[in-house]
Design a protein around this motif. Structure first.
Motif, PDB file in Angstrom:
ATOM      1  N   HIS A 141       7.071  11.013   4.077  1.00 21.31           N
ATOM      2  CA  HIS A 141       6.407   9.971   3.684  1.00 21.31           C
ATOM      3  C   HIS A 141       6.440  10.406   1.987  1.00 21.31           C
ATOM      4  O   HIS A 141       6.568   9.562   0.838  1.00 21.31           O
ATOM      5  CB  HIS A 141       4.997   9.560   4.012  1.00 21.31           C
ATOM      6  CG  HIS A 141       4.577   8.313   3.560  1.00 21.31           C
ATOM      7  ND1 HIS A 141       5.002   7.282   3.887  1.00 21.31           N
ATOM      8  CD2 HIS A 141       3.629   8.217   2.390  1.00 21.31           C
ATOM      9  CE1 HIS A 141       4.133   6.227   3.135  1.00 21.31           C
ATOM     10  NE2 HIS A 141       3.364   6.995   2.184  1.00 21.31           N
ATOM     11  N   LYS A 200       1.749   0.495  12.131  1.00 17.51           N
ATOM     12  CA  LYS A 200       2.540   1.176  11.092  1.00 17.51           C
ATOM     13  C   LYS A 200       2.046   0.956   9.795  1.00 17.51           C
ATOM     14  O   LYS A 200       2.160   1.751   8.909  1.00 17.51           O
ATOM     15  CB  LYS A 200       3.822   0.413  11.395  1.00 17.51           C
ATOM     16  CG  LYS A 200       4.877   1.079  10.688  1.00 17.51           C
ATOM     17  CD  LYS A 200       6.483   0.566  10.774  1.00 17.51           C
ATOM     18  CE  LYS A 200       7.480   1.363  10.298  1.00 17.51           C
ATOM     19  NZ  LYS A 200       8.858   0.732  10.354  1.00 17.51           N
ATOM     20  N   GLN A 256       0.954   3.833   6.781  1.00 23.29           N
ATOM     21  CA  GLN A 256       1.602   3.937   5.601  1.00 23.29           C
ATOM     22  C   GLN A 256       0.551   3.938   4.693  1.00 23.29           C
ATOM     23  O   GLN A 256       0.652   4.791   3.546  1.00 23.29           O
ATOM     24  CB  GLN A 256       2.691   2.729   5.452  1.00 23.29           C
ATOM     25  CG  GLN A 256       3.787   3.084   6.363  1.00 23.29           C
ATOM     26  CD  GLN A 256       4.855   1.755   6.305  1.00 23.29           C
ATOM     27  OE1 GLN A 256       4.231   0.647   6.094  1.00 23.29           O
ATOM     28  NE2 GLN A 256       6.103   1.976   6.459  1.00 23.29           N
TER      29      GLN A 256
END
Length: 337
Positions: free
Chosen positions: A134, A186, A190
């Protein structure tokens, strides 16, 4: 496999607490300290995100644990009451997290956990490859250092935003329908990682911004461009100096000042990042062939460098990416059905 719902338990005896902890966290060997079952209680709840999880625990007993094996998992602990100590056998260092503070620990074999009685805490557990991926997606640059969050207060300031996000994720996911859960899980993962990168510790985004392309000397940029264009070809420091238009010694000084490493060290990071990208995308026939194609003549040495940079071996990363892909496909199938 669909995104899992929350799990949890409440226990009020030494044996029940230890038995339940062994079941929900089997990578640790647990010990419980309580004078009697009369003052013995523990509440445990885990909320699953996409590939991470949020754990909240409140207990009257003292808790100890020893990690049985390496898990390539980063744990970020918010201590609400009491205190947590994490001992590292390899470095002989102890991380102390008092109440109202947050800090991180990478779980590895032999690490020791000691939590005071009458403590409550929230932990955000995330696989290290997910965290690294990420951060790389956010910056477009290889993230090869170890993630370390030293103890800081989170009741005010940068850590508070991440804590609030995790609490909101718990609340929203607990009431979400089966159709909503995959998307919410999800999205919250994030968001949590974006807040972690932008605000904690001491604004990691600013640290990445130092020495940006616009600030670096022209010769250094030329050398880096030559590296990126020739990752599969042999490169020496003299080759880089010729491409940059300066002496090898001057180039070494520039890289130390603006990148914190030698030119060859940065070249190695670029090659490891290219290998990481190829493994993630499945663009490889074998790990040995991939290493050789990127000028790592010793596949064993490549695996050591890769694990040092990304926290797990190339083969473990490949398995992780395949599992992630299967999870994505399963979630998409759930949404279509």
């Amino acid at each position: 496999m669909s995104v899992l719902r929350s799990t949890g338990f409440e226990a009020s005896s030494n044996d029940a607490i230890r038995r339940n902890l062994d079941a929900v966290e089997p990578t640790w060997r647990w010990t419980i300290t309580a004078h009697s079952d009369e003052d013995c209680s523990l509440k445990f709840r885990r909320q699953y995100l996409h590939s991470s999880s949020i754990v909240t625990v409140k207990h009257s007993v003292g808790i100890g644990a020893v990690a049985r094996r390496n898990t390539a998992r980063v744990s970020i602990y918010f201590v609400l009451a009491g205190a947590i100590e994490i001992g590292d056998r390899a470095t002989r260092k102890v991380l102390s997290i008092p109440a109202n503070h947050v800090a991180s620990a990478c779980e590895s074999s032999g690490k020791r956990l000691a939590i005071e009685p009458h403590s409550s805490w929230l932990a955000f557990h995330i696989p290290e490859p997910t965290l690294r991926r990420h951060f790389e997606d956010l910056t477009g640059r290889p993230y090869v250092q170890e993630f370390v969050l030293p103890p800081i207060r989170f009741c005010e300031g940068d850590g508070l935003g991440l804590y609030r996000t995790l609490r909101q994720a718990e609340e929203d996911l607990s009431s979400a329908s089966s159709e909503e859960r995959p998307l919410l899980a999800k999205a919250y993962q994030q968001l949590a990682l974006a807040k972690l990168f932008a605000k904690t510790p001491h604004n990691l985004a600013e640290a990445f911004g130092r020495g940006t392309l616009s600030d670096a000397p022209r010769q250094l940029l030329k050398a880096e461009a030559f590296m990126r264009e020739n990752l599969s070809n042999p490169i020496t420091i003299d080759d880089l100096a010729v491409a940059a238009g300066c002496s090898p010694r001057a180039l070494q000084r520039m890289f130390r000042s603006y990148r914190g490493d030698s030119p060859i060290g940065i070249l190695c990071s670029y090659r490891l990042a290219a290998a990481h990208g190829a493994i993630r995308a499945g663009r490889m026939t074998s790990i040995t062939d991939l290493a050789m194609s990127l000028q790592f003549s010793n596949p064993s040495r490549f695996s050591v460098l890769y694990k040092r940079a990304y926290g797990c071996s190339p083969s473990a990363t490949l398995r992780f990416e395949r599992d992630e892909g299967e999870m994505e496909n399963s979630e998409n199938d759930d949404l279509r059905s």
